[in-house]
Design an enzyme around this catalytic site. Sequence first.
Site, PDB file in Angstrom:
ATOM      1  N   HIS A 110     -29.497   8.378 -13.894  1.00 31.17           N
ATOM      2  CA  HIS A 110     -29.331   7.303 -12.909  1.00 31.17           C
ATOM      3  C   HIS A 110     -29.870   5.979 -13.451  1.00 31.17           C
ATOM      4  O   HIS A 110     -29.256   4.925 -13.252  1.00 31.17           O
ATOM      5  CB  HIS A 110     -30.045   7.660 -11.604  1.00 31.17           C
ATOM      6  CG  HIS A 110     -29.555   8.924 -10.972  1.00 31.17           C
ATOM      7  ND1 HIS A 110     -30.212   9.543  -9.935  1.00 31.17           N
ATOM      8  CD2 HIS A 110     -28.469   9.703 -11.251  1.00 31.17           C
ATOM      9  CE1 HIS A 110     -29.560  10.638  -9.591  1.00 31.17           C
ATOM     10  NE2 HIS A 110     -28.505  10.757 -10.381  1.00 31.17           N
ATOM     11  N   HIS A 269     -20.651   9.502  -7.002  1.00 36.70           N
ATOM     12  CA  HIS A 269     -21.903   9.817  -7.691  1.00 36.70           C
ATOM     13  C   HIS A 269     -21.629  10.496  -9.034  1.00 36.70           C
ATOM     14  O   HIS A 269     -22.308  10.210 -10.032  1.00 36.70           O
ATOM     15  CB  HIS A 269     -22.797  10.715  -6.849  1.00 36.70           C
ATOM     16  CG  HIS A 269     -24.078  11.050  -7.549  1.00 36.70           C
ATOM     17  ND1 HIS A 269     -25.160  10.201  -7.559  1.00 36.70           N
ATOM     18  CD2 HIS A 269     -24.429  12.115  -8.323  1.00 36.70           C
ATOM     19  CE1 HIS A 269     -26.131  10.734  -8.298  1.00 36.70           C
ATOM     20  NE2 HIS A 269     -25.715  11.889  -8.765  1.00 36.70           N
ATOM     21  N   ASP A 273     -22.949   9.271 -12.633  1.00 29.42           N
ATOM     22  CA  ASP A 273     -23.610  10.113 -13.627  1.00 29.42           C
ATOM     23  C   ASP A 273     -22.948   9.969 -14.992  1.00 29.42           C
ATOM     24  O   ASP A 273     -23.624   9.882 -16.024  1.00 29.42           O
ATOM     25  CB  ASP A 273     -23.552  11.587 -13.202  1.00 29.42           C
ATOM     26  CG  ASP A 273     -24.669  11.975 -12.241  1.00 29.42           C
ATOM     27  OD1 ASP A 273     -25.624  11.195 -12.066  1.00 29.42           O
ATOM     28  OD2 ASP A 273     -24.575  13.072 -11.665  1.00 29.42           O
ATOM     29  N   HIS A 296     -23.023  16.900 -16.600  1.00 28.64           N
ATOM     30  CA  HIS A 296     -23.844  16.416 -17.705  1.00 28.64           C
ATOM     31  C   HIS A 296     -23.574  17.154 -19.012  1.00 28.64           C
ATOM     32  O   HIS A 296     -23.558  16.540 -20.088  1.00 28.64           O
ATOM     33  CB  HIS A 296     -25.322  16.534 -17.345  1.00 28.64           C
ATOM     34  CG  HIS A 296     -25.687  15.794 -16.096  1.00 28.64           C
ATOM     35  ND1 HIS A 296     -25.516  14.436 -15.953  1.00 28.64           N
ATOM     36  CD2 HIS A 296     -26.208  16.234 -14.921  1.00 28.64           C
ATOM     37  CE1 HIS A 296     -25.916  14.072 -14.750  1.00 28.64           C
ATOM     38  NE2 HIS A 296     -26.344  15.135 -14.103  1.00 28.64           N
TER      39      HIS A 296
END
Length: 326
Positions: A110, A269, A273, A296
């Site tokens: 973030h 969101h 990311d 991720h």
Amino acid sequence: MDNLSGEPTPYSKSAEILPATMRQMRTTSSPAQHTLHHAISAVGIGLHTGRSINLTMEPAPAGHGIVFQRTDLPDAAPLPARYDYVVETRLNTVLGDKNHPENRVATVEHLMAALCGCGIDNARILVDGPETPVFDGSAADFVFLLDCAGRKTQDLPRRVIQVMEPVRVDYKNAWVELLPNDGPTPHLSMSIDFPASAIGTQSFALDLTPTTFRNDLARNRTFAMRQEIEALHQAGLALGGSLLNAIVVDNDHVLNPTGLRCPDEFIRHKIMDAVGDLYMAGAVLNARFRGYRSGHALNNQLLHALFAQSSAWQDTTNLQSASAAA
């Protein structure tokens, strides 16, 4: 959050190589690097540890990059915010020193997204614990801090990596790819598909600029499924999570009393990311990014795949600067 595991398989599609005419760099000048005008500090809770974390962001010289430093570990080595310093990608992105496993900083994505969205190239990030503060689960508080610190122009051009050939990583029914981009700004698009009906299938796309980052991505919070929280706690994760810093979903219900900030907050969101994860290229990455059910792990594997293939990318910084000076 991203619970993918295993080793995704990268490949590139040579049939879609960028045309030779596009390989000649544009003659526009490369913008300058920027750092913070002055240092700024804040205190917050770590999402996974539940610990109170002191965070300080300091200016750094041109060419320094974004570097994290643990202040609570004597003689801890600095941790550059680069894809090759990522040591873990379960539910968050973790930077670490492979020779000293205790020297690590988790949940950096973030803050990295905010640094990218605010155009900060160089900064020292000091933390006195093993992760950054989560604040409200979005990048908005980091953007606020960076605005308070101010922005200072530096005397070197921004490093720009141009994607020249498609690169893709697949894992089971998820994938991510980088494609050549003929536009001046990166373009990101993604789709997600969750069994929880409160999320379901969502898609979003945007051209990434400082304005679109602030307006469309920065305020969107991380999220978790209610039925997963106990397992996360048993694994020592999400110990600082609450309805104040994450969206919690129970099938068709959002449990947060204030609800969602926008109907598609979940996919926004996930793209935020991706902005943070891709900024660990160590430069501005000019490409079209596309993803399906990615997180991720795949984002990090995509950077590894890109830089492992020398023909797939080109550092255009010096070429643009030379063109501007000609």
